[in-house]
Design an enzyme around this catalytic site. Structure first.
Site, PDB file in Angstrom:
ATOM      1  N   ARG A 172      -8.406  22.668 -43.852  1.00 46.92           N
ATOM      2  CA  ARG A 172      -9.130  23.018 -42.757  1.00 46.92           C
ATOM      3  C   ARG A 172     -11.196  23.175 -43.761  1.00 46.92           C
ATOM      4  NH1 ARG A 172      -5.593  25.420 -39.343  1.00 46.92           N
ATOM      5  NH2 ARG A 172      -5.539  24.270 -37.149  1.00 46.92           N
ATOM      6  N   GLN A 216       2.282  31.249 -49.785  1.00 44.70           N
ATOM      7  CA  GLN A 216       1.866  32.691 -49.252  1.00 44.70           C
ATOM      8  C   GLN A 216       0.399  32.691 -48.934  1.00 44.70           C
ATOM      9  OE1 GLN A 216       3.516  35.340 -49.570  1.00 44.70           O
ATOM     10  NE2 GLN A 216       1.653  37.087 -48.457  1.00 44.70           N
ATOM     11  N   LYS A 217      -0.903  31.616 -48.682  1.00 45.27           N
ATOM     12  CA  LYS A 217      -1.862  31.671 -48.033  1.00 45.27           C
ATOM     13  C   LYS A 217      -1.752  31.735 -45.831  1.00 45.27           C
ATOM     14  CE  LYS A 217      -5.674  29.667 -46.630  1.00 45.27           C
ATOM     15  NZ  LYS A 217      -5.483  29.748 -45.156  1.00 45.27           N
ATOM     16  N   GLY A 269      -3.837  23.130 -53.259  1.00 49.07           N
ATOM     17  CA  GLY A 269      -2.572  24.374 -52.623  1.00 49.07           C
ATOM     18  C   GLY A 269      -0.877  23.858 -52.631  1.00 49.07           C
ATOM     19  N   HIS A 270      -1.167  22.566 -51.555  1.00 51.32           N
ATOM     20  CA  HIS A 270       0.477  21.954 -51.327  1.00 51.32           C
ATOM     21  C   HIS A 270       1.027  21.338 -52.581  1.00 51.32           C
ATOM     22  CE1 HIS A 270      -1.605  20.950 -47.819  1.00 51.32           C
ATOM     23  NE2 HIS A 270      -0.846  21.454 -47.056  1.00 51.32           N
ATOM     24  N   GLN A 296       2.241  23.359 -32.477  1.00 42.94           N
ATOM     25  CA  GLN A 296       1.660  24.297 -32.629  1.00 42.94           C
ATOM     26  C   GLN A 296      -0.100  25.400 -32.748  1.00 42.94           C
ATOM     27  OE1 GLN A 296       3.070  23.784 -36.833  1.00 42.94           O
ATOM     28  NE2 GLN A 296       1.250  24.263 -38.101  1.00 42.94           N
TER      29      GLN A 296
END
Ligand code: AMP
Length: 297
Positions: free
Chosen positions: A185, A146-147, A33-34, A58
């Site tokens: 994660r 968008q995740k 994804g990255h 965060q």
């Protein structure tokens, strides 16, 4: 590829460059994804900067800051193969020196509902660090996934509200072959939880099918379809399934484009979030499913 650890050194990098700068902020433990964001940045810019920074502001006090997965060597190896120019790897003290007091605090339902309701202060930390990183790197283009749908909505708003001179690019969610959205994660999931986790994707598909195939527009009925798809997985606890306007983030009683289908679940106390986007033209962005499972671990 240059490893840059200080704000001053990052400024110096910038002074050497002439063409456009593309920037991908991450917390590391990189996956496909990255990498999809980095590839796009590489394609569209003369210079590419990736930051790896697990941002403490965060994370809530009971969240996973200390256990967040890290593998810097492997991350750097992956970024080298993608021909990244500079990796910004600041320490916490470099980003938040003693006496740090100035935060960016986005307000309103965009940050108090959804993820904001479950993770108070999360978007304040996100907005603060992204604002700082944009000042430090000064990119022309910045790339987000968008995740994290609510995160991109918050960043989009911040860029507009604070007149930050950068173009925001939002790329589709990259998925494992069984549909699970890739996430650093996911490495927390043991084999049994991992095999159940794709139910999150199936729930989104069931909601989409209720709308597309059964012409259901009532949000409660669509939500029931999503929940029914989760039923067989008893270990999976639904935190929320929400249908929201993609522009205003207001909840929709009736599904109409542009909209977001947002889901958050807990599985073995690990939070998983995912979403589908229904664009204004009636097309869906449900992400891109890869044919190979994530190898970056
Ligand atoms: P993170 O390291 O989790 O902070 O993520 C860094 C960037 O990668 C954020 O813009 C995320 O939205 C994006 N990202 C994370 N997972 C995915 C994914 N599965 N597909 C696309 N982008 C992603």
């Amino acid at each position: 590829m240059r490893i840059v650890r200080t704000v001053q050194a990052m400024r110096h990098e910038h002074e050497q460059w002439t063409g456009s700068v593309g920037f991908v902020p991450t917390m590391g433990y990189l996956h496909e994804g990255h990498l999809s964001l980095v590839r796009r940045a590489r394609h569209e810019n003369a210079h590419v900067v990736v930051s790896i920074f697990v941002n403490p502001t965060q994370f809530g006090p009971r969240e996973d800051l200390t256990t967040y997965p890290r593998n810097i060597e492997q991350d750097l190896e992956l970024l080298r193969t993608l021909e990244v120019d500079s990796v910004f790897l600041p320490s916490v003290a470099e980003m938040y020196p003693l006496g740090f007091t100035t935060y960016v605090h986005p307000e309103g339902s965009l940050t108090t509902q959804g993820e904001g309701a479950i993770r108070p202060g999360h978007f304040r930390g996100v907005a603060t660090v992204v604002q700082k990183l944009l000042h430090i790197v000064q990119p022309h283009n910045v790339y987000f996934g968008q995740k994290d749908a609510q995160q991109v909505a918050v960043i989009d708003r911040m860029i507009k509200d604070l007149n930050i001179p950068v173009v925001l690019h939002v790329l589709s969610t990259t998925r494992e072959p069984d549909g699970l959205a890739m996430s650093s994660r996911n490495s927390y999931l043991n084999a049994s939880a991992r095999s159940r986790a794709s139910a999150v994707y199936r729930a989104l598909q069931a909601a989409r099918a209720a709308f597309d195939e059964q012409q259901e527009t009532n949000s409660i009925a669509i939500s029931s379809a999503a929940q029914a798809a989760l039923q067989p997985e008893q270990a999976l606890q639904l935190e929320y399934f929400e249908i929201r306007d993609a522009n205003t983030f207001e909840p929709l009683m009736t599904l109409r484009a542009p909209a977001l289908l947002l889901i958050a679940v807990r599985l073995d106390n690990i939070r998983l979030i995912d979403n589908f986007v229904l664009h204004a033209d009636g097309t869906w962005d449900t992400g891109t499913t890869t044919s190979q499972s994530s190898t970056a671990k």
